[in-house]
Design a protein around this motif. Structure first.
Motif, mmCIF file in Angstrom:
data_model
loop_
_atom_site.group_PDB
_atom_site.id
_atom_site.type_symbol
_atom_site.label_atom_id
_atom_site.label_comp_id
_atom_site.label_asym_id
_atom_site.label_seq_id
_atom_site.Cartn_x
_atom_site.Cartn_y
_atom_site.Cartn_z
ATOM 1 N N MET A 1 0.843 -1.197 0.000
ATOM 2 C CA MET A 1 0.000 0.000 0.000
ATOM 3 C C MET A 1 0.879 1.248 0.000
ATOM 4 O O MET A 1 1.794 1.371 0.804
ATOM 5 N N PRO A 2 0.630 2.195 -0.914
ATOM 6 C CA PRO A 2 1.394 3.449 -0.878
ATOM 7 C C PRO A 2 1.139 4.186 0.435
ATOM 8 O O PRO A 2 -0.010 4.319 0.869
ATOM 9 N N GLU A 3 2.213 4.648 1.062
ATOM 10 C CA GLU A 3 2.103 5.384 2.315
ATOM 11 C C GLU A 3 2.629 6.799 2.116
ATOM 12 O O GLU A 3 2.933 7.202 0.989
ATOM 13 N N LEU B 1 -5.472 5.256 -3.005
ATOM 14 C CA LEU B 1 -5.011 4.100 -3.769
ATOM 15 C C LEU B 1 -5.196 2.773 -3.041
ATOM 16 O O LEU B 1 -5.009 1.712 -3.649
ATOM 17 N N ALA B 2 -5.548 2.826 -1.751
ATOM 18 C CA ALA B 2 -5.801 1.615 -0.974
ATOM 19 C C ALA B 2 -4.602 0.664 -1.036
ATOM 20 O O ALA B 2 -3.458 1.097 -1.144
ATOM 21 N N ARG B 3 -4.867 -0.631 -0.991
ATOM 22 C CA ARG B 3 -3.758 -1.578 -0.880
ATOM 23 C C ARG B 3 -3.052 -1.828 -2.207
ATOM 24 O O ARG B 3 -1.835 -2.025 -2.239
ATOM 25 N N ALA B 4 -3.776 -1.833 -3.318
ATOM 26 C CA ALA B 4 -3.170 -2.276 -4.578
ATOM 27 C C ALA B 4 -3.364 -1.289 -5.722
ATOM 28 O O ALA B 4 -3.193 -1.641 -6.873
ATOM 29 N N GLY B 5 -3.689 -0.042 -5.412
ATOM 30 C CA GLY B 5 -3.864 0.944 -6.463
ATOM 31 C C GLY B 5 -2.557 1.604 -6.860
ATOM 32 O O GLY B 5 -1.585 1.616 -6.110
ATOM 33 N N TRP B 6 -2.548 2.178 -8.063
ATOM 34 C CA TRP B 6 -1.346 2.891 -8.518
ATOM 35 C C TRP B 6 -1.732 3.898 -9.603
ATOM 36 O O TRP B 6 -2.840 3.860 -10.156
ATOM 37 N N ILE B 7 -0.778 4.774 -9.908
ATOM 38 C CA ILE B 7 -0.937 5.825 -10.915
ATOM 39 C C ILE B 7 0.057 5.586 -12.040
ATOM 40 O O ILE B 7 1.244 5.348 -11.779
ATOM 41 N N ARG B 8 -0.413 5.666 -13.278
ATOM 42 C CA ARG B 8 0.490 5.493 -14.431
ATOM 43 C C ARG B 8 0.267 6.635 -15.412
ATOM 44 O O ARG B 8 -0.851 6.879 -15.876
ATOM 45 N N TRP B 9 1.348 7.323 -15.738
ATOM 46 C CA TRP B 9 1.294 8.453 -16.665
ATOM 47 C C TRP B 9 1.377 7.953 -18.096
ATOM 48 O O TRP B 9 2.144 7.034 -18.409
ATOM 49 N N ARG B 10 0.599 8.577 -19.000
ATOM 50 C CA ARG B 10 0.626 8.238 -20.428
ATOM 51 C C ARG B 10 0.971 9.490 -21.217
ATOM 52 O O ARG B 10 0.252 10.481 -21.154
ATOM 53 N N LEU C 1 -7.724 -1.471 -14.693
ATOM 54 C CA LEU C 1 -7.980 -0.055 -14.947
ATOM 55 C C LEU C 1 -9.254 0.376 -14.231
ATOM 56 O O LEU C 1 -10.347 -0.086 -14.538
ATOM 57 N N ALA C 2 -9.103 1.299 -13.276
ATOM 58 C CA ALA C 2 -10.264 1.804 -12.534
ATOM 59 C C ALA C 2 -10.784 3.100 -13.137
ATOM 60 O O ALA C 2 -11.986 3.345 -13.162
ATOM 61 N N GLU D 1 -5.791 -0.724 -10.306
ATOM 62 C CA GLU D 1 -5.838 -1.476 -9.061
ATOM 63 C C GLU D 1 -5.684 -2.957 -9.375
ATOM 64 O O GLU D 1 -6.485 -3.539 -10.104
ATOM 65 N N ALA D 2 -4.637 -3.563 -8.824
ATOM 66 C CA ALA D 2 -4.386 -4.986 -9.045
ATOM 67 C C ALA D 2 -5.234 -5.831 -8.101
ATOM 68 O O ALA D 2 -5.779 -5.336 -7.113
ATOM 69 N N GLY D 3 -5.324 -7.122 -8.416
ATOM 70 C CA GLY D 3 -6.010 -8.055 -7.536
ATOM 71 C C GLY D 3 -7.522 -8.039 -7.688
ATOM 72 O O GLY D 3 -8.089 -7.273 -8.470
ATOM 73 N N THR D 4 -8.170 -8.884 -6.904
ATOM 74 C CA THR D 4 -9.623 -9.024 -6.982
ATOM 75 C C THR D 4 -10.351 -8.240 -5.908
ATOM 76 O O THR D 4 -11.532 -7.953 -6.037
#
Length: 299
Positions: free
Chosen positions: A1-3, A82-91, A109-110, A125-128
């Motif tokens: 998780m991002p802190e 971002l909770a436990r498995a979220g992330w940010i990706r720049w395009r 993709l959320a 967000e990865a995972g289920t």
């Protein structure tokens, strides 16, 4: 998780990329991620990104009507946890049009933020287990998690006296849980609480209401651990932050490895939905802590 350190670096990276850009649209590809409905996400069209900051672990992009700078009565806040498995990706390039919303089965993709020049940001967000949260609000305080946040541990007003008051108020609650409690202190999660307690040579099960010397040691460990992580993350791109964090953790997620301070084997305690790691020699006088899950398995 991002802190706190990673979210701070993500905010700085997004600030450098988004500031001054006009938003074309926000596509939500997972209905479960969007927690608000008024204003609608369509209100972001034509809005200018005035800045990106954070509140604890929450990212906050402030947007205003194009042509208005600074504070505006019509400003909105796009807030992401971002909770436990979220992330940010720049395009850099124009992203492929987002798929139609598919609720909780939308995949990694959320949401996708598309700017006027075709570049954009993917929120994934990865995972289920989907717990990533997106809010569009008129004020950050409208987000329940932000309204409940305790003080920021790196703010100038977070003095040792303030810290001592928080610990005293927590009474006999275990210090590991107190450090992670966002209503008491904002931004510290499972990983950095492990690192802070290791640096302070303190058991995760120690009661929070502790002697003044221990408060001082824990305060210094909190400041040095977070500021060192912040310095290492400074200037890194979002794509580099996960590897940087993992490579510099001393005990968290290093079960079975030697402690970098004393060489003892790092151990872990397993809970229902999380684990923590510690060094017996450095933190518990050489005594392993009871692992409730393992104890049940051995019965």
């Amino acid at each position: 998780m991002p802190e706190l350190p990673e979210v701070h670096a993500l905010a700085a990276d997004l600030e450098s990329r988004l500031h001054g850009h006009v938003i074309d649209r926000l596509d939500i590809t997972s209905f479960a991620a969007l927690k608000t409905f008024d204003p609608p996400v369509s209100a972001l069209h034509g809005m200018l990104v005035a800045g990106v900051g954070r509140h604890g672990k929450f990212l906050d992009a402030t947007v205003v009507p194009e042509g208005e700078g600074g504070s505006s009565p019509d400003e909105l806040h796009l807030i992401v946890h971002l909770a436990r498995a979220g992330w940010i990706r720049w395009r850099e390039a124009a992203p492929v049009p987002a798929a139609r919303p598919r609720g909780r089965s939308a995949g990694p993709l959320a949401a996708r933020l598309v700017l006027d020049d075709g570049s954009g940001v993917d929120i994934t967000e990865a995972g289920t287990k989907k717990s990533l949260a997106i809010y569009l609000v008129r004020s950050p305080i409208q987000v329940p998690g932000i309204a409940r946040l305790g003080p920021d541990p790196l703010a100038p007003e977070f003095t040792e006296e303030v810290f001592a008051g928080i610990l005293a108020a927590a009474g006999r609650a275990q210090i590991k849980g107190v450090l992670r409690d966002q209503a008491r202190i904002a931004g510290i999660g499972n990983a950095y609480s492990d690192e802070i307690l290791h640096a302070a040579k303190m058991s995760p099960f120690k009661p929070a209401n502790m002697p003044a010397d221990d408060v001082h040691a824990l305060y210094e460990a909190t400041q040095s651990t977070l500021r060192d992580a912040l310095e290492r993350a400074d200037g890194l791109k979002a794509s580099e932050l996960k590897a940087e964090k993992k490579s510099n953790l001393r005990v968290h997620a290093r079960t079975g490895e030697p402690c970098p301070v004393c060489g003892d084997t790092i151990r872990q305690v397993i809970y229902a939905d999380s684990t923590f790691q510690y060094c017996p020699t450095c933190q518990t006088g050489g005594k392993p802590l009871a692992d409730r899950v393992l104890s049940r398995l051995l019965k």
